[in-house]
Write a protein that holds these residues in place. Structure first.
Motif, PDB file in Angstrom:
ATOM      1  N   VAL A   1      41.307  13.321  45.971  1.00 28.35           N
ATOM      2  CA  VAL A   1      41.190  14.460  45.065  1.00 28.35           C
ATOM      3  C   VAL A   1      39.963  15.254  45.492  1.00 28.35           C
ATOM      4  N   TYR A   2      40.091  16.584  45.477  1.00 30.54           N
ATOM      5  CA  TYR A   2      38.943  17.422  45.785  1.00 30.54           C
ATOM      6  C   TYR A   2      38.973  18.634  44.870  1.00 30.54           C
ATOM      7  N   LYS A   3      38.018  18.709  43.970  1.00 31.63           N
ATOM      8  CA  LYS A   3      37.924  19.823  43.034  1.00 31.63           C
ATOM      9  C   LYS A   3      36.922  20.832  43.588  1.00 31.63           C
ATOM     10  N   LYS A   4      37.410  22.005  43.912  1.00 34.20           N
ATOM     11  CA  LYS A   4      36.568  23.028  44.520  1.00 34.20           C
ATOM     12  C   LYS A   4      35.474  23.481  43.550  1.00 34.20           C
TER      13      LYS A   4
ATOM     14  N   LYS B   1      47.255  21.613  45.269  1.00 33.58           N
ATOM     15  CA  LYS B   1      46.280  21.833  44.193  1.00 33.58           C
ATOM     16  C   LYS B   1      45.042  20.999  44.498  1.00 33.58           C
ATOM     17  N   GLU B   2      44.755  19.970  43.709  1.00 30.17           N
ATOM     18  CA  GLU B   2      43.542  19.172  43.955  1.00 30.17           C
ATOM     19  C   GLU B   2      43.853  17.805  44.559  1.00 30.17           C
ATOM     20  N   GLN B   3      45.124  17.532  44.827  1.00 31.61           N
ATOM     21  CA  GLN B   3      45.532  16.232  45.363  1.00 31.61           C
ATOM     22  C   GLN B   3      45.825  16.341  46.866  1.00 31.61           C
TER      23      GLN B   3
ATOM     24  N   ILE C   1      47.615  18.947  51.145  1.00 28.32           N
ATOM     25  CA  ILE C   1      46.815  19.351  49.985  1.00 28.32           C
ATOM     26  C   ILE C   1      47.701  20.134  49.029  1.00 28.32           C
TER      27      ILE C   1
ATOM     28  N   LYS D   1      34.681  13.706  41.419  1.00 26.79           N
ATOM     29  CA  LYS D   1      35.657  14.775  41.627  1.00 26.79           C
ATOM     30  C   LYS D   1      35.924  15.050  43.096  1.00 26.79           C
ATOM     31  N   ARG D   2      35.686  14.036  43.922  1.00 27.30           N
ATOM     32  CA  ARG D   2      36.000  14.138  45.342  1.00 27.30           C
ATOM     33  C   ARG D   2      36.254  12.737  45.881  1.00 27.30           C
TER      34      ARG D   2
END
Length: 204
Positions: free
Chosen positions: A120-123, A99-101, A97, A130-131
């Motif tokens: 990709v996972y955007k918290k 950042k978001e990748q 992981i 976005k996931r």
């Protein structure tokens, strides 16, 4: 002049203990009841927690339960554990992981496949776009709820090996597949998953 050597020794011990990776060449990492989960992992304690020797995760189709290590994985490493998907269809090991990748390595019960993909996972958001991410490689495997599976992952010289029960195996080049080459570790579930016997080893 005599003071320098003890000072250098203490500094070297501090540097070793503050290693930026979750496993070192001298010590493998294990999750046990003796380890405080919060000290090593970023998590929501209502979603991921220890039950004796078992790490249990709870999520849902609309809100995936995610846990992420605070330290990076070594450049070359081996991860082994047993997993049981007790509810729903997806259990994912999030590799490197950054950042978001991340690299998606997962068991997907609906399609009856194990998969390597680009993730990709955007918290802080549960928006579908976005996931997750595209599938790059997959192999059929019969997957069921309430059954334990043995998972092994090895990254060596930028080559990824992903196996389940030592039978179904996927592999790929991180460089050729344009996948993240360094970062943290995470686990994700869209239902409920249990993990035990987790070990993370540095491969020198």
């Amino acid at each position: 002049m005599k003071i320098k050597y003890p000072v250098l020794l203490v500094l070297s011990l501090i540097i070793t203990s503050c290693s930026g990776t979750i496993a070192t060449t001298k010590k493998e990492y294990k999750i046990t009841p003796a380890v405080a989960l919060k000290s090593d992992w970023n998590l929501n304690t209502t979603e991921w927690f220890l039950e004796k020797d078992t790490l249990r995760g709870i999520g849902g189709p609309m809100h995936w339960g995610v846990i992420e290590s605070k330290k990076k994985l070594p450049e070359n490493y081996e991860i082994a554990f047993n997993v049981n998907m007790t509810k729903e269809s997806l259990f994912e090991i999030m590799l490197n992981i950054d950042k978001e990748q991340y690299i998606r390595t997962y068991l997907y019960q609906i399609d009856q496949n194990i998969v390597i993909g680009r993730g990709v996972y955007k918290k802080g958001t549960d928006e579908y776009e976005k996931r997750g991410g595209p599938t790059l490689f997959k192999k059929p495997m019969k997957l069921e709820n309430n059954k334990w599976y043995s998972v092994k992952i090895k990254v060596l010289h930028k080559h990824l090996f992903f196996s389940v029960d030592n039978e179904t195996v996927l592999e790929c080049s991180l460089e050729k597949s344009l996948l993240s080459q360094q970062g943290k570790l995470g686990f994700l579930t869209n239902g409920e998953a249990k993990i035990k016997d987790l070990t993370i080893k540095n491969i020198p």
